[in-house]
Write a protein that holds these residues in place. Structure first.
Motif, mmCIF file in Angstrom:
data_model
loop_
_atom_site.group_PDB
_atom_site.id
_atom_site.type_symbol
_atom_site.label_atom_id
_atom_site.label_comp_id
_atom_site.label_asym_id
_atom_site.label_seq_id
_atom_site.Cartn_x
_atom_site.Cartn_y
_atom_site.Cartn_z
ATOM 1 N N VAL A 117 4.233 0.590 -19.821
ATOM 2 C CA VAL A 117 4.641 1.790 -19.102
ATOM 3 C C VAL A 117 5.949 1.455 -18.392
ATOM 4 C CG1 VAL A 117 4.149 3.279 -17.139
ATOM 5 C CG2 VAL A 117 2.327 2.720 -18.738
ATOM 6 N N SER A 118 6.887 2.380 -18.423
ATOM 7 C CA SER A 118 8.138 2.056 -17.739
ATOM 8 C C SER A 118 8.595 3.199 -16.847
ATOM 9 C CB SER A 118 9.221 1.688 -18.746
ATOM 10 O OG SER A 118 9.682 2.844 -19.415
ATOM 11 N N ILE A 129 4.343 -3.372 -16.828
ATOM 12 C CA ILE A 129 4.946 -2.294 -16.059
ATOM 13 C C ILE A 129 6.414 -2.644 -15.862
ATOM 14 C CG2 ILE A 129 4.940 -1.097 -13.849
ATOM 15 C CD1 ILE A 129 1.883 -2.136 -13.770
ATOM 16 N N ALA A 166 0.191 5.143 -11.990
ATOM 17 C CA ALA A 166 0.239 4.640 -13.360
ATOM 18 C C ALA A 166 -0.570 3.356 -13.483
ATOM 19 C CB ALA A 166 1.683 4.415 -13.784
ATOM 20 N N ARG A 186 2.786 10.486 -20.744
ATOM 21 C CA ARG A 186 1.871 9.607 -21.485
ATOM 22 C C ARG A 186 2.196 9.631 -22.973
ATOM 23 N NH1 ARG A 186 -0.397 12.042 -17.460
ATOM 24 N NH2 ARG A 186 -1.597 10.860 -15.915
ATOM 25 N N SER A 214 -0.199 -2.955 -23.518
ATOM 26 C CA SER A 214 0.217 -1.611 -23.114
ATOM 27 C C SER A 214 1.514 -1.704 -22.313
ATOM 28 C CB SER A 214 -0.864 -0.958 -22.247
ATOM 29 O OG SER A 214 -1.969 -0.577 -23.035
ATOM 30 N N PHE A 233 0.687 2.993 -24.404
ATOM 31 C CA PHE A 233 -0.407 2.366 -23.661
ATOM 32 C C PHE A 233 -1.746 2.955 -24.045
ATOM 33 C CE2 PHE A 233 -1.869 5.058 -20.050
ATOM 34 C CZ PHE A 233 -1.010 6.126 -20.193
ATOM 35 N N SER A 287 5.747 5.274 -23.001
ATOM 36 C CA SER A 287 5.321 6.006 -21.812
ATOM 37 C C SER A 287 6.256 5.650 -20.664
ATOM 38 C CB SER A 287 3.897 5.609 -21.432
ATOM 39 O OG SER A 287 3.042 5.808 -22.521
ATOM 40 N N THR A 288 6.656 6.651 -19.932
ATOM 41 C CA THR A 288 7.610 6.376 -18.867
ATOM 42 C C THR A 288 7.410 7.365 -17.736
ATOM 43 O OG1 THR A 288 9.977 6.185 -18.357
ATOM 44 C CG2 THR A 288 9.348 7.812 -19.997
ATOM 45 N N LEU A 298 4.284 10.791 -14.764
ATOM 46 C CA LEU A 298 4.099 9.913 -15.915
ATOM 47 C C LEU A 298 4.015 10.735 -17.190
ATOM 48 C CD1 LEU A 298 3.457 7.120 -17.107
ATOM 49 C CD2 LEU A 298 1.044 7.599 -16.658
#
Lengths: 358, 358
Positions: free
Chosen positions: A291-292, A263, A184, A347, A289, A351, A307-308, A345
């Motif tokens: 992502v988690s 992140i 990621a 999407r 952005s 992000f 997004s995760t 991931l």
DNA sequence: CAGTTTTTGGCAATCGTTTGCTAAACCTCT
DNA sequence: AGAGGTTTAGCAAACGATTGCCAAAAACTG
């Protein structure tokens, strides 16, 4: 045995195996064999016995059987503190998957909460050493200890879930925390991001370690320095994910040089962080952005959708159960293997390309 | 008894009470009395026994004791299908609260999943009639049945949680679903709202009934017609809350006369509904007010923050446990009382005055 | 020191099932 | 009908603790 002298009532419990035998007109030992062993008894008499049992509503006493054969049909799951709380739904889903698999194998699930206190540790050990449970699935990096007893040196079959404990001779089912975070992060780098904020779990925690290493590896691979990432948090447990996110947002606001990507190591953190930061005026994903980690269903409905990295917890739970079953059936104490099931991931709009300059 | 002839090994399990007795230099019956009864044994010898037990790492065999005394120290919680899923966190929190309370009372918690299939019902009944569990807390409006057996006519102490089953002679711990929704609706009416959209749970469900009645009562009180509210959903279970919300959003979009306020019966629905509706261009709360039910922590971090009626689930769990303990201690079969613990509306930005006209 | 109370030691039965054993009953086949 | 093979009955001993009983021992009392 059955000369209940002159006691008229026997309200204490339901029908006994002796009652079934009497009704079916067979011996008690035949009933026992008919209900347990598949082939040791003639089909006709077995049918007779089954009918009698059903008619009486007979249910074998699990404790008597367990005592005699020296085993139970209960598995316990050892959960760390209140890992419930929040949104991530990891634990409930794990429970769900495990319980379903256990049921199919004829086992029941008992919950053991591993709080920090001595009393809960003793409870767990009582279950383990008192013959109540036949095996354990643990979601914790340290095993309970009390007095001279320790789960570690019990003969109980144990499987570790979510945490890699193969070094401690426990078969472990984990996801590829490090690799998935690394991927990621690389994706974010490819989108032009060069400065990162990392929302950490408790320092020393297995998952936090792995995921952070994933970030570092991606940075190294891209030729970026470790200073490209700022760690936030690290003091609170995952159960306080929302607080971590809130605190991180405040921290973010104070930074002179803003990161362009975040992140987060749990969805909770990401959600509260995103909320706070948006309220301060930043735009996601234009300015930042995100992502988690975890893959909570709710992420799809945040704004923007988050997004995760989704952990296949149900699948992991099932695998843990089948590993445990193996250990129970064949208690050879070797090969503490580590089984990895990949996360992936998802999407979503949270992000995108890095903002040209900051 | 202890003449284990010429069998050299006894690997089967840990130390026995006989071993403790031998080490402490007392009789086995004294050990038993020392560990169970508080006052029946001299303090000095009890200390000696405790020391010996600790030294050996002795743990009494729960099944042997259970068999002898005819009771176990396990309580099961009967959960409907996969009520896990989603965000509402009601179930995990309930488990948490119940487990903690049970621990304090020396009980363990066993999970029984009540799926629709026959096998899970049998499992539950095996637990109930097989003497494994001492009591049950159920979260479902119908009790499992299999063959001639039914939980209803078992002698097992049972307490109902979240569902009012006092009509079926079960002590019940519930929240004031109807009243709290009624109050919330009244508040919306006071803010000028006259047309409502109600996001329903499965038709016939206790909670859906109650909450919808709450809406109707508020309407009646304000002199409004029942036509002021449109029901959406009603086919899917609560576990599909997100889908319900998504579907309701589509339905909303098609309405010619738009409601100005939405009352959702779970946070999941509200969250996905709000997300979809916002994506279509409506503004919350300017165009549309939203109030939902459950009190999931994540509601605080949606945008805008979601107003929700918070159920004190932890407290309810604790009460259920203490009721169960009463039933266990005093099995008089009367007085199936109904205990109400009030929920309260958490006011956040998702609702406000009705838009002047539509 | 005798008398009384408190505390233990042994013994044995019990909880409901499983399981090994032997002998009896049943079945099938020439 | 008798041989050979399956099934079953009946018995008894486990499994590991609890518990009532009584006698023995220890600890107090006056």
């Amino acid at each position: 045995m059955k000369n209940n002298k002159d006691l008229p009532v026997e309200e204490h419990s339901g029908p006994l195996m002796a009652d079934v035998a009497r009704l079916a007109g067979v011996a008690i030992s035949t009933v026992s064999r008919a209900l347990a062993n598949p082939g040791r008894v003639n089909e006709k008499t077995r049918a007779k016995i089954d009918a009698a049992a059903k008619q009486l509503g007979y249910t074998p006493n699990a404790m008597a059987r367990g005592l005699r054969v020296g085993k139970s049909n209960v598995v316990m799951i050892v959960l760390p503190g209140s890992l419930y709380y929040g949104v991530s739904q990891v634990i409930p889903q794990v429970l769900q998957g495990i319980n379903r698999s256990l049921s199919q194998n004829g086992y029941h699930l008992m919950i053991a909460n591993l709080d920090r206190d001595e009393i809960s540790e003793r409870h767990i050990l009582d279950l383990a050493f008192g013959g109540t449970v036949r095996g354990a699935i643990i979601l914790s990096s340290d095993l309970p200890v009390d007095g001279g007893r320790s789960l570690k040196d019990s003969a109980l079959p144990i499987v570790s879930l979510l945490f890699d404990m193969s070094h401690a001779a426990l078969p472990s089912v984990v996801t590829n925390d490090r690799q998935s975070v690394r991927d990621a992060t690389s994706e974010l780098i490819a989108l032009g991001h060069r400065r990162f904020l990392y929302l950490a779990g408790p320092v020393g925690n297995y998952h936090d370690n792995e995921r952070y290493l994933g970030v570092l590896e991606a940075l190294a691979e891209a030729g970026l320095s470790e200073t490209a990432v700022i760690r936030s948090g690290g003091t609170l447990d995952y159960q306080h994910g929302f607080q971590i996110g809130v605190a991180a947002a405040a921290e973010f606001a104070d930074l002179t040089q803003k990161p362009t990507a975040v992140i987060a190591t749990s969805d909770d953190m990401a959600i509260s962080f995103m909320s706070c930061v948006q309220r301060m005026g930043w735009k996601i994903p234009a300015d930042l952005s995100i992502v988690s980690f975890d893959g909570a269903p709710v992420c799809e409905y945040s704004s923007p959708p988050l997004s995760t990295i989704e952990q296949p917890v149900e699948e992991m739970g099932q695998l843990a159960v089948s590993l445990l079953m193996e250990r129970i059936d064949a208690p050879e104490r070797g090969a503490a293997t580590r089984h990895v099931i990949s996360s992936k991931l998802i999407r979503r709009e949270s992000f995108g390309p890095a903002r040209p300059s900051i």
